[in-house]
Design a protein around this motif. Structure first.
Motif, PDB file in Angstrom:
ATOM      1  N   MET A 133      68.195  -0.118   1.411  1.00 49.56           N
ATOM      2  CA  MET A 133      68.437  -0.121   2.822  1.00 49.56           C
ATOM      3  C   MET A 133      69.645   0.678   3.016  1.00 49.56           C
ATOM      4  O   MET A 133      70.701   0.562   2.458  1.00 49.56           O
ATOM      5  CB  MET A 133      68.625  -1.736   3.115  1.00 49.56           C
ATOM      6  N   THR A 134      69.521   1.309   4.361  1.00 50.46           N
ATOM      7  CA  THR A 134      70.357   2.281   4.706  1.00 50.46           C
ATOM      8  C   THR A 134      71.865   1.318   5.024  1.00 50.46           C
ATOM      9  O   THR A 134      71.640   0.375   6.039  1.00 50.46           O
ATOM     10  CB  THR A 134      70.022   3.274   5.860  1.00 50.46           C
ATOM     11  N   LYS A 135      73.147   1.492   4.478  1.00 44.70           N
ATOM     12  CA  LYS A 135      74.188   0.974   5.206  1.00 44.70           C
ATOM     13  C   LYS A 135      75.049   1.727   6.308  1.00 44.70           C
ATOM     14  O   LYS A 135      75.387   2.899   5.976  1.00 44.70           O
ATOM     15  CB  LYS A 135      75.238   0.640   3.795  1.00 44.70           C
ATOM     16  N   VAL A 136      75.050   1.202   7.356  1.00 45.21           N
ATOM     17  CA  VAL A 136      75.609   1.948   8.376  1.00 45.21           C
ATOM     18  C   VAL A 136      76.848   1.107   8.840  1.00 45.21           C
ATOM     19  O   VAL A 136      77.017  -0.152   9.078  1.00 45.21           O
ATOM     20  CB  VAL A 136      74.491   1.967   9.593  1.00 45.21           C
ATOM     21  N   LEU A 137      77.998   2.099   9.435  1.00 43.54           N
ATOM     22  CA  LEU A 137      79.181   1.587   9.753  1.00 43.54           C
ATOM     23  C   LEU A 137      79.276   1.707  11.311  1.00 43.54           C
ATOM     24  O   LEU A 137      78.928   3.308  11.576  1.00 43.54           O
ATOM     25  CB  LEU A 137      80.434   2.220   9.146  1.00 43.54           C
ATOM     26  N   LEU A 138      79.145   0.998  12.333  1.00 37.91           N
ATOM     27  CA  LEU A 138      79.095   1.535  13.708  1.00 37.91           C
ATOM     28  C   LEU A 138      80.621   1.175  14.068  1.00 37.91           C
ATOM     29  O   LEU A 138      81.166   0.250  14.166  1.00 37.91           O
ATOM     30  CB  LEU A 138      78.061   0.238  14.375  1.00 37.91           C
ATOM     31  N   LEU A 139      81.116   2.204  14.922  1.00 33.07           N
ATOM     32  CA  LEU A 139      82.390   2.060  15.422  1.00 33.07           C
ATOM     33  C   LEU A 139      82.317   2.052  17.026  1.00 33.07           C
ATOM     34  O   LEU A 139      81.743   3.249  17.619  1.00 33.07           O
ATOM     35  CB  LEU A 139      83.149   3.168  15.085  1.00 33.07           C
ATOM     36  N   GLU A 140      82.298   0.961  17.693  1.00 30.18           N
ATOM     37  CA  GLU A 140      82.059   0.810  19.066  1.00 30.18           C
ATOM     38  C   GLU A 140      82.948  -0.340  19.508  1.00 30.18           C
ATOM     39  O   GLU A 140      82.719  -1.265  19.149  1.00 30.18           O
ATOM     40  CB  GLU A 140      80.426   0.473  19.305  1.00 30.18           C
ATOM     41  N   ASP A 141      83.488   0.072  20.753  1.00 32.47           N
ATOM     42  CA  ASP A 141      84.575  -0.994  21.511  1.00 32.47           C
ATOM     43  C   ASP A 141      83.735  -1.919  22.618  1.00 32.47           C
ATOM     44  O   ASP A 141      84.395  -2.548  22.788  1.00 32.47           O
ATOM     45  CB  ASP A 141      85.654  -0.561  21.882  1.00 32.47           C
ATOM     46  N   ASP A 142      82.640  -1.542  23.025  1.00 32.10           N
ATOM     47  CA  ASP A 142      81.871  -2.166  23.869  1.00 32.10           C
ATOM     48  C   ASP A 142      80.876  -3.270  23.059  1.00 32.10           C
ATOM     49  O   ASP A 142      80.103  -3.035  22.463  1.00 32.10           O
ATOM     50  CB  ASP A 142      80.735  -1.227  24.629  1.00 32.10           C
ATOM     51  N   ALA A 163      64.891  -0.636  12.035  1.00 33.04           N
ATOM     52  CA  ALA A 163      65.118   0.386  11.341  1.00 33.04           C
ATOM     53  C   ALA A 163      65.499   0.382   9.966  1.00 33.04           C
ATOM     54  O   ALA A 163      65.944   1.234   9.412  1.00 33.04           O
ATOM     55  CB  ALA A 163      66.318   1.150  12.039  1.00 33.04           C
ATOM     56  N   ASN A 164      65.400  -0.780   9.185  1.00 35.13           N
ATOM     57  CA  ASN A 164      65.552  -1.237   8.204  1.00 35.13           C
ATOM     58  C   ASN A 164      67.213  -0.821   7.707  1.00 35.13           C
ATOM     59  O   ASN A 164      67.364   0.001   6.737  1.00 35.13           O
ATOM     60  CB  ASN A 164      64.494  -0.609   7.115  1.00 35.13           C
ATOM     61  N   VAL A 165      68.064  -1.037   8.373  1.00 37.15           N
ATOM     62  CA  VAL A 165      69.439  -0.870   8.017  1.00 37.15           C
ATOM     63  C   VAL A 165      70.377  -2.284   8.101  1.00 37.15           C
ATOM     64  O   VAL A 165      69.879  -3.161   8.517  1.00 37.15           O
ATOM     65  CB  VAL A 165      69.951   0.142   9.281  1.00 37.15           C
ATOM     66  N   ASN A 166      71.422  -2.076   7.360  1.00 36.65           N
ATOM     67  CA  ASN A 166      72.433  -3.131   7.660  1.00 36.65           C
ATOM     68  C   ASN A 166      73.910  -2.654   8.112  1.00 36.65           C
ATOM     69  O   ASN A 166      74.182  -1.675   7.800  1.00 36.65           O
ATOM     70  CB  ASN A 166      72.845  -3.517   6.158  1.00 36.65           C
ATOM     71  N   ILE A 167      74.080  -3.085   9.419  1.00 35.86           N
ATOM     72  CA  ILE A 167      75.202  -2.455   9.907  1.00 35.86           C
ATOM     73  C   ILE A 167      76.456  -3.496   9.821  1.00 35.86           C
ATOM     74  O   ILE A 167      76.626  -4.687  10.051  1.00 35.86           O
ATOM     75  CB  ILE A 167      74.754  -2.540  11.395  1.00 35.86           C
ATOM     76  N   THR A 168      77.474  -2.795   9.544  1.00 37.77           N
ATOM     77  CA  THR A 168      79.006  -3.254   9.619  1.00 37.77           C
ATOM     78  C   THR A 168      79.687  -2.767  11.028  1.00 37.77           C
ATOM     79  O   THR A 168      79.526  -1.414  11.372  1.00 37.77           O
ATOM     80  CB  THR A 168      79.652  -2.825   8.552  1.00 37.77           C
ATOM     81  N   HIS A 169      79.856  -3.718  11.870  1.00 39.85           N
ATOM     82  CA  HIS A 169      80.769  -3.151  12.939  1.00 39.85           C
ATOM     83  C   HIS A 169      82.274  -3.220  13.051  1.00 39.85           C
ATOM     84  O   HIS A 169      82.739  -4.352  12.791  1.00 39.85           O
ATOM     85  CB  HIS A 169      80.087  -3.931  13.970  1.00 39.85           C
ATOM     86  N   VAL A 170      82.851  -2.285  13.500  1.00 34.89           N
ATOM     87  CA  VAL A 170      84.358  -2.516  13.815  1.00 34.89           C
ATOM     88  C   VAL A 170      84.412  -1.823  15.201  1.00 34.89           C
ATOM     89  O   VAL A 170      83.777  -1.149  15.858  1.00 34.89           O
ATOM     90  CB  VAL A 170      85.038  -1.460  12.837  1.00 34.89           C
ATOM     91  N   ARG A 201      66.297   9.630  14.832  1.00 33.17           N
ATOM     92  CA  ARG A 201      67.430  10.411  14.619  1.00 33.17           C
ATOM     93  C   ARG A 201      68.051  10.178  13.223  1.00 33.17           C
ATOM     94  O   ARG A 201      68.433  10.814  12.443  1.00 33.17           O
ATOM     95  CB  ARG A 201      68.401  10.798  15.583  1.00 33.17           C
ATOM     96  N   ILE A 202      68.141   8.808  13.088  1.00 33.31           N
ATOM     97  CA  ILE A 202      68.859   8.194  11.807  1.00 33.31           C
ATOM     98  C   ILE A 202      67.763   8.578  10.767  1.00 33.31           C
ATOM     99  O   ILE A 202      68.180   9.033   9.601  1.00 33.31           O
ATOM    100  CB  ILE A 202      68.749   6.536  12.172  1.00 33.31           C
ATOM    101  N   ASN A 203      66.498   8.376  10.855  1.00 29.35           N
ATOM    102  CA  ASN A 203      65.441   8.569   9.827  1.00 29.35           C
ATOM    103  C   ASN A 203      65.628   9.994   9.498  1.00 29.35           C
ATOM    104  O   ASN A 203      65.472  10.187   8.085  1.00 29.35           O
ATOM    105  CB  ASN A 203      64.162   7.952  10.073  1.00 29.35           C
ATOM    106  N   SER A 204      65.328  10.808  10.406  1.00 27.70           N
ATOM    107  CA  SER A 204      65.517  12.235   9.980  1.00 27.70           C
ATOM    108  C   SER A 204      66.636  12.781   9.234  1.00 27.70           C
ATOM    109  O   SER A 204      66.608  13.377   8.345  1.00 27.70           O
ATOM    110  CB  SER A 204      65.148  12.895  11.442  1.00 27.70           C
ATOM    111  N   LEU A 205      67.890  12.250   9.779  1.00 21.93           N
ATOM    112  CA  LEU A 205      69.002  12.584   9.040  1.00 21.93           C
ATOM    113  C   LEU A 205      69.196  11.996   7.507  1.00 21.93           C
ATOM    114  O   LEU A 205      69.735  12.705   6.652  1.00 21.93           O
ATOM    115  CB  LEU A 205      70.359  11.983   9.697  1.00 21.93           C
ATOM    116  N   MET A 206      68.741  10.955   7.421  1.00 18.34           N
ATOM    117  CA  MET A 206      68.549  10.240   6.186  1.00 18.34           C
ATOM    118  C   MET A 206      67.714  10.840   5.105  1.00 18.34           C
ATOM    119  O   MET A 206      68.046  11.044   3.980  1.00 18.34           O
ATOM    120  CB  MET A 206      68.366   8.763   6.308  1.00 18.34           C
ATOM    121  N   LYS A 207      66.647  11.616   5.565  1.00 18.75           N
ATOM    122  CA  LYS A 207      66.081  12.317   4.799  1.00 18.75           C
ATOM    123  C   LYS A 207      66.444  13.571   4.321  1.00 18.75           C
ATOM    124  O   LYS A 207      66.108  13.906   3.373  1.00 18.75           O
ATOM    125  CB  LYS A 207      64.667  12.605   5.508  1.00 18.75           C
TER     126      LYS A 207
END
Length: 221
Positions: free
Chosen positions: A1-10, A25-32, A113-119
């Motif tokens: 599973m893709t580990k994603v860090l999301l930086l978003e203040d909204d 999207a089969n991802v695990n997201i950490t949000h800050v 776009r995530i899938n394309s970039l990860m490939k």
């Protein structure tokens, strides 16, 4: 599973984004929600992808990415931003961004776009240093073309070291990468993994590991 860090203040947008991506999207997201928190998070954690806003309450996303790249962190980055001007786009790519999506955007397009970039990144999962080859897809290590007995944790440790060239890798960074919260570790096991990496390069100066007493290791290659 893709580990994603999301930086978003909204916060509302973040919740919607996290719910959709984690379901489809089969991802695990950490949000800050601030750049400062992100820098703290990536200091001791590894992620496969960063999703970054630009307009933030502390350090703007482009300046943040510049700082990340200067620290030799090559984690792929997609900017999610309301900026549409050519100047900002140019700044982002020249700083090291891999892609841009302008808000509002279609969630399915982001997934594509995530899938394309990860490939594309996966194709780069081969590191060759002199006569030593690390293949992170097959989990194999070769020296002079011959397979070497090498533990998975030692391979993970090498990857952590490789990502921190000319930097200090602390003991806490190693523990967080190699063991989860339910596992136990020992200083002895860390030394075993470090020595197995040193042994691979014992006949060359291509990859140097220096012990920093009571702190960790300095990496130079």
């Amino acid at each position: 599973m893709t580990k994603v860090l999301l930086l978003e203040d909204d916060e509302l947008f973040s919740l919607s984004l996290i719910d959709y991506l984690e379901e489809f999207a089969n991802v695990n997201i950490t949000h800050v929600n601030t750049s400062t928190k992100m820098l703290e998070m990536i200091y001791e954690n590894r992620f496969d992808l960063y999703l970054l806003d630009i307009n933030l309450p502390d350090i703007n996303g482009i300046d943040l990415l510049r700082e990340i790249r200067q620290a030799t962190d090559e984690t792929p980055v997609i900017f999610l931003t309301s900026y549409k001007d050519k100047e900002t786009l140019t700044q982002g790519f020249s700083t090291g961004a891999d892609d841009f999506l302008t808000k509002p955007f279609d969630m399915d397009e982001l997934i594509l776009r995530i899938n394309s970039l990860m490939k594309r990144v996966k194709k780069q999962n081969l590191i060759v240093l002199g006569n030593v080859e690390f293949n992170f897809d097959t989990k194999e290590v070769k020296k002079d073309g011959e397979l070497v007995k090498f533990s998975l944790k030692a391979l993970e440790l090498f990857e952590l070291f490789y990502q921190n060239n000319h930097s200090i890798v602390t003991k806490d960074m190693i523990i967080n990468r190699l063991w989860n919260a339910s596992e136990t570790y020992s200083d002895g096991s860390i030394r075993v993994y470090v020595n197995s990496i040193k042994k691979l390069f014992s006949d060359s100066e291509l990859f140097h590991i220096s012990n920093i007493k009571n702190i960790g290791y300095k990496i130079e290659y």
